[in-house]
Design an enzyme around this catalytic site. Structure first.
Site, PDB file in Angstrom:
ATOM      1  N   ASP A 132      -0.921   2.452   3.786  1.00 29.36           N
ATOM      2  CA  ASP A 132      -2.020   2.843   2.906  1.00 29.36           C
ATOM      3  C   ASP A 132      -3.087   3.591   3.730  1.00 29.36           C
ATOM      4  OD1 ASP A 132      -3.935   3.021   0.926  1.00 29.36           O
ATOM      5  OD2 ASP A 132      -4.283   0.882   0.723  1.00 29.36           O
ATOM      6  N   ASP A 188       1.194  -8.457  -2.664  1.00 29.67           N
ATOM      7  CA  ASP A 188       0.445  -9.425  -3.463  1.00 29.67           C
ATOM      8  C   ASP A 188      -0.802  -8.850  -4.103  1.00 29.67           C
ATOM      9  OD1 ASP A 188      -1.016  -9.245  -0.893  1.00 29.67           O
ATOM     10  OD2 ASP A 188      -2.232 -10.848  -1.747  1.00 29.67           O
TER      11      ASP A 188
HETATM   12  P1  IMP Z   1      -3.261  -0.192   5.662  1.00 32.02           P
HETATM   13  O1  IMP Z   1      -3.578  -0.925   6.925  1.00 32.02           O
HETATM   14  O2  IMP Z   1      -4.463   0.253   4.908  1.00 32.02           O
HETATM   15  O3  IMP Z   1      -2.221   0.909   5.833  1.00 32.02           O
HETATM   16  O4  IMP Z   1      -2.698  -1.217   4.620  1.00 32.02           O
HETATM   17  C1  IMP Z   1      -1.636  -1.971   4.855  1.00 32.02           C
HETATM   18  C2  IMP Z   1      -1.763  -3.298   4.161  1.00 32.02           C
HETATM   19  O5  IMP Z   1      -2.631  -3.319   3.009  1.00 32.02           O
HETATM   20  C3  IMP Z   1      -0.405  -3.619   3.626  1.00 32.02           C
HETATM   21  O6  IMP Z   1       0.358  -4.292   4.593  1.00 32.02           O
HETATM   22  C4  IMP Z   1      -0.696  -4.488   2.441  1.00 32.02           C
HETATM   23  O7  IMP Z   1      -0.798  -5.824   2.840  1.00 32.02           O
HETATM   24  C5  IMP Z   1      -2.034  -4.016   1.941  1.00 32.02           C
HETATM   25  N1  IMP Z   1      -1.861  -3.082   0.795  1.00 32.02           N
HETATM   26  C6  IMP Z   1      -2.080  -1.753   0.768  1.00 32.02           C
HETATM   27  N2  IMP Z   1      -1.829  -1.216  -0.435  1.00 32.02           N
HETATM   28  C7  IMP Z   1      -1.416  -2.245  -1.209  1.00 32.02           C
HETATM   29  C8  IMP Z   1      -0.991  -2.338  -2.591  1.00 32.02           C
HETATM   30  O8  IMP Z   1      -0.908  -1.359  -3.360  1.00 32.02           O
HETATM   31  N3  IMP Z   1      -0.649  -3.596  -3.022  1.00 32.02           N
HETATM   32  C9  IMP Z   1      -0.713  -4.689  -2.234  1.00 32.02           C
HETATM   33  N4  IMP Z   1      -1.085  -4.650  -0.948  1.00 32.02           N
HETATM   34  C10 IMP Z   1      -1.447  -3.439  -0.438  1.00 32.02           C
END
Ligand code: IMP
Ligand code: MG
Length: 207
Positions: A132, A188
């Site tokens: 994300d 989740d």
């Molecule tokens: P990042 O560090 O922002 O890339 O996000 C990674 C973490 O955010 C993932 O491992 C998820 O636990 C959480 N996450 C990001 N997008 C979603 C979503 O759409 N649904 C649920 N969890 C999310």
């Protein structure tokens, strides 16, 4: 027959949903607005990823450490490692928190507890549920490189088609999806819905 008296009418081939006429299962699926990735598509993609990863790490038998990021990659990592051909691979969990409770936007990533140990000379494969903001992968990649890993690569089931995700290096991606909040197959909302066998979006009323 379920304990609540409902009865399974057989799984749908597309979704993997076992339809249950009454009881807890019906309520779980009722909170889902739309199925984005059905369980059959997940299974096929996991098998293809495992084949590629297995070949890419053919040289690394005995020096491959898979690091599933908890808790979101629990189901994905369990399916993926069971399809890898490596005779000797290690699995070391790590926990990264980025969302708290009912939040649906990242608040920055932090490692919870201690990091995997003895990574010197090991090829590390980070396995996460979704890419994300990219904070989680950037944080872990640099931590493992600092600890002397021979190589660090990442594998995610899902990647959001947004700049922050698309510009974060990630060697293996299951599916690119739109910029929406999804649950299921490990992902989740407030620690719920991880047990869904598919990835879908939540109804507004459930949030
Ligand atoms: P990042 O560090 O922002 O890339 O996000 C990674 C973490 O955010 C993932 O491992 C998820 O636990 C959480 N996450 C990001 N997008 C979603 C979503 O759409 N649904 C649920 N969890 C999310
Ligand atoms: Mg996560």
């Amino acid at each position: 027959m379920s304990a609540t008296g409902g009865h399974a009418t057989g799984g749908s081939h597309e979704t993997g949903i076992v339809e249950i006429s009454t009881g807890a299962h019906a309520r779980l699926h009722d909170d889902i607005e739309r199925i984005l990735v059905p369980s059959s598509a997940i299974a096929a993609r996991v098998a293809a990823l495992a084949q590629t990863i297995g070949e890419d790490y053919a040289h690394a038998d005995g020096r491959l450490t898979v690091v599933p990021v908890m808790t979101g990659s629990l189901l994905f990592a369990a399916d993926l490692v069971r399809a890898l051909p490596q005779r000797r691979l290690r699995i070391q969990l790590t926990t990264v928190s980025s969302y708290g409770g009912k939040a649906t936007a990242s608040r920055g990533s932090a490692i919870v507890g201690s990091l995997p140990k003895h990574l010197e000379g090991h090829h590390v494969l980070i396995v996460d549920d979704i890419l994300d903001s990219g904070g989680t992968l950037r944080l872990l990649r640099s931590a493992f490189e600092e600890r002397g890993a021979a190589s660090v690569r990442a594998c995610v089931l899902l990647r959001k088609k947004i700049d922050s995700a698309m510009s974060t290096p990630c060697e293996y991606v299951g599916f690119d999806i739109g910029d929406e909040f999804v649950v299921g197959y490990g992902l989740d909302y407030d620690d719920l819905y991880r047990n869904l066998p598919y990835v879908g979006t939540l109804r507004k009323e459930a949030r």
